[in-house]
Design an enzyme around this catalytic site. Structure first.
Site, PDB file in Angstrom:
ATOM      1  N   ASP A   1       0.875  -1.170   0.000  1.00  0.00           N
ATOM      2  CA  ASP A   1       0.000   0.000   0.000  1.00  0.00           C
ATOM      3  C   ASP A   1       0.921   1.232   0.000  1.00  0.00           C
ATOM      4  O   ASP A   1       2.075   1.147   0.398  1.00  0.00           O
ATOM      5  CB  ASP A   1      -0.853  -0.057   1.274  1.00  0.00           C
ATOM      6  CG  ASP A   1      -1.659   1.199   1.472  1.00  0.00           C
ATOM      7  OD1 ASP A   1      -2.297   1.639   0.499  1.00  0.00           O
ATOM      8  OD2 ASP A   1      -1.641   1.751   2.585  1.00  0.00           O
TER       9      ASP A   1
ATOM     10  N   ASP B   1      -2.092  -0.856   5.736  1.00  0.00           N
ATOM     11  CA  ASP B   1      -2.409  -0.303   7.058  1.00  0.00           C
ATOM     12  C   ASP B   1      -3.863   0.078   7.225  1.00  0.00           C
ATOM     13  O   ASP B   1      -4.277   0.455   8.306  1.00  0.00           O
ATOM     14  CB  ASP B   1      -1.533   0.936   7.340  1.00  0.00           C
ATOM     15  CG  ASP B   1      -1.942   2.121   6.478  1.00  0.00           C
ATOM     16  OD1 ASP B   1      -2.482   1.897   5.373  1.00  0.00           O
ATOM     17  OD2 ASP B   1      -1.740   3.266   6.905  1.00  0.00           O
TER      18      ASP B   1
END
Length: 700
Positions: free
Chosen positions: A400, A589
């Site tokens: 990410d 996250d």
């Protein structure tokens, strides 16, 4: 499926080309998401046995500690009253009928302490893959049954038959201890589903026809209800804004780093956080069809997929199980032919008892415990030790961007002087002065930048918004404008950081300074990408952020990227890579990463992220530093190497001891007396323990 709908930005403070692209989550295809499969009861994490030895065992992690501690007094009592292979040890107390007492205690221990292994063996046989549990069950069942027979024979026929109560007891206690050490090291996995539900508030403020407000449980909301979302509250359900303006933080949900300007007609997602304004939202999706619910479905789909890995200890135990059974059968037949049934039984039982290695039971847990504490000292929490084994074979790492490779905060990356009349500090003072009083993220980051540099803002007499371009104001008799690069309309001779948004400070139609703002890469991100390439792991960045921001970060790092990725897109990317037989590590996250973290072979969550992501992952980086992934790869490689070495010590002893126990060397006068077998067994256990303790990581 992907609809990268641009927001209609009615912003009066549009600093240029901030592309708040976002997904229309209502269009996530329901056909792919069979909600009936969301069997939460099937997802009791406490029943997911991550242990080394219980490939398929179904028992609670905590219960190993409980069973071990309750079995310990029982086990010690048996060890005190039964000789080791007919040799009375100095600490033992032998009294009349001690063997009968031992048989009664052993029966209780077999039923209570042996239960997890018996259940595990049953699971292994059901899935046609005998492994560690079957091997332990074989050892404890044969030694228990034969020992009870031995005691009965002494009293019924009067002949002395050697029992194996000592081996039986130590085997159960050591295997329970091994399991407990490992479970304690790995800790409990959280429940991602529960954390997701916590993002959505319990109650919503529904606006009735007479404009009064009624508080109603979110579960009772209907499509078409109008709800009021106060400043700072989480949005209870997906919907469209009818009245009000605010900035909504969707970072947890979509991964977009900047709070997004929302106006009437824009959509909001349940679980995102409202900023400073009050919003009136008409509900568009509730229950199953809501964004959060779809993420939950993806997570449960991911977690119900069978693991593609059969770990090493399981394989070795499986081989030993088959070898022990085959050798035992051959032993029995041969000794029956060349001697008699009692001799055949003794050799066969010795073979089977020796086949179940104490060392193998501790080989993995001891390394796991050492590896886990080493990892924790580096800020790496490993929740599933298979993650270590899988990481050594990884092909691809999907990362990410926001909050993982970048800080996830909008900040000043650079201030450029475009005129000799001013110093850099004076430009910063003008920038923070003209932005004074604005709540826009760009304004806030400029003001906090000036504060960090301890520069006092210039006091402006008047400040006005230039619609769609920026702001202008009067100070010290001069007229200044802070406008987007697009509104300025001319090329600037300066290096703009990739993916940054540029605002130009203009005095009397002449550019005097410029400020570049953006989401900054973390200091260790570049080194991580190099380390991945060195380890032959292909990095791919998949982000919910817009194309421009993604491209900027990807070019600096030199990696492939995908922008505007919804949770479904990320999930499908991991699914596609796995279908190509690639071992995939996912690092993320946010809520939008949770389904892919759960689906990937190894999920690594960045510690500053959401609880949902932490619950879905196998490994947590508590310091949120991408550089720690390098340490994790090193930990994985070294731990796996130690495990293999320990398996060689633990099982190697067996490959030698089993044939000797079977009497293969009897013709030349060498038989392995069970006592010697026991000494060898202890020796291999000690070697395994010492080897585990020598696991170390390179200093950072």
């Amino acid at each position: 499926m992907r609809n990268n709908k641009k927001h209609s930005s009615h912003s009066h403070h549009n600093h240029g080309d901030m592309d708040h692209s976002k997904h229309d989550h209502n269009e996530m295809e329901h056909s792919q998401m069979d909600h009936s499969k969301m069997n939460h009861s099937a997802m009791d994490h406490s029943e997911m046995d991550h242990g080394a030895m219980g490939g398929h065992a179904h028992h609670h992690h905590g219960s190993f500690k409980e069973i071990f501690l309750k079995s310990l007094p029982l086990g010690i009592s048996i060890l005190l009253i039964t000789p080791l292979m007919d040799i009375q040890l100095p600490f033992q107390i032998i009294f009349p009928y001690a063997d009968v007492v031992a048989a009664v205690l052993a029966t209780i221990l077999y039923i209570f302490g042996g239960k997890p292994f018996l259940m595990g063996a049953k699971d292994e046989f059901n899935s046609k893959a005998p492994g560690m549990m079957s091997l332990i069950t074989l050892g404890i069942t044969v030694s228990y049954a034969y020992s009870v027979y031995a005691v009965a024979a002494r009293y019924v026929t009067g002949e002395h038959v050697m029992d194996f109560f000592f081996e039986f007891t130590t085997l159960i206690l050591i295997m329970l201890l091994g399991h407990w050490i490992e479970m304690k090291a790995l800790g409990e996995a959280g429940d991602a589903q529960k954390s997701l539900a916590e993002l959505v508030p319990k109650d919503a403020h529904v606006v009735l026809e007479d404009d009064s407000i009624e508080t109603r449980p979110v579960a009772d909301l209907q499509v078409g209800d109008l709800i009021r979302v106060q400043a700072g509250e989480n949005v209870p359900a997906d919907g469209t804004i009818q009245r009000g303006e605010s900035r909504v933080n969707e970072a947890l949900v979509t991964g977009e780093s900047k709070p997004i300007e929302k106006n009437p007609g824009d959509e909001v997602i349940g679980g995102s956080t409202n900023g400073g304004g009050v919003l009136y939202v008409e509900i568009k999706q509730t229950g199953d069809k809501s964004f959060i619910s779809q993420v939950q479905t993806l997570i449960s789909q991911a977690q119900s997929q069978p693991s593609r890995t059969e770990n090493l200890a399981q394989k070795v135990a499986g081989w030993l199980f088959y070898i022990a059974v085959i050798v035992a059968l051959i032993t029995f037949v041969i000794w029956m032919v060349i001697a008699d049934v009692p001799t055949a039984v003794i050799f066969t039982v010795t073979t089977l008892v020796i086949a179940c290695p104490h060392a193998l039971g501790l080989a993995i847990p001891l390394v796991t415990a050492r590896s886990t504490s080493l990892g924790a000292s580096r800020g790496l929490l490993v929740k599933d030790r298979y993650a270590l084994e899988l990481t050594t074979n990884a092909d691809v790492m999907v990362l990410d961007k926001t909050g993982t490779l970048t800080t996830g905060e909008f900040k000043v990356l650079d201030v450029e002087l475009l005129n000799d009349k001013y110093t850099k500090d004076e430009i910063v003072a003008l920038l923070s002065g003209i932005e004074g009083g604005s709540s826009h993220p760009i304004a806030q980051s400029i003001i906090s930048y000036a504060e960090q540099q301890e520069i006092r803002p210039v006091s402006f007499d008047s400040i006005d918004v230039i619609s769609g371009a920026g702001v202008e104001g009067q100070a010290n008799g001069h007229r200044y404008q802070l406008i987007s690069q697009k509104a300025y309309g001319r090329n600037l001779d300066m290096d703009i950081p990739k993916g940054a948004t540029l605002s130009v400070l203009v005095e009397n139609d002449e550019a005097i300074g410029a400020v570049a703002l953006g989401d900054e890469l973390k200091p260790t991100s570049k080194a991580l990408i190099q380390a991945l390439k060195k380890n032959k792991i292909q990095p791919i960045m998949a982000t919910g952020d817009n194309e421009k921001a993604a491209q900027g970060a990807a070019e600096i790092l030199g990696i492939d990227y995908l922008a505007n990725q919804s949770p479904q897109d990320k999930y499908e990317l991991v699914e596609k890579l796995k279908a190509e037989e690639k071992k995939v590590i996912m690092v993320g996250d946010g809520v939008n990463d949770a389904p892919s973290l759960a689906l990937a072979d190894v999920g690594i969550a960045v510690g500053a992220g959401t609880q949902v992501a932490l619950d879905s992952a196998d490994v947590i980086l508590t310091q949120s530093d991408p550089g720690d992934i390098e340490s994790f790869i090193e930990l994985a490689q070294k731990t796996t190497r130690k495990m293999k070495e320990n398996l060689v010590w633990g099982a190697g002893y067996n490959f030698i001891a089993i044939p000797i126990a079977a009497g293969i060397l009897a013709p030349i006068g060498i038989t392995l007396s069970p006592a010697v077998g026991a000494v060898l067994m202890s020796l291999s256990t000690v070697i395994v323990a010492i080897n585990a303790v020598t696991l170390k990581l390179e200093p950072k």
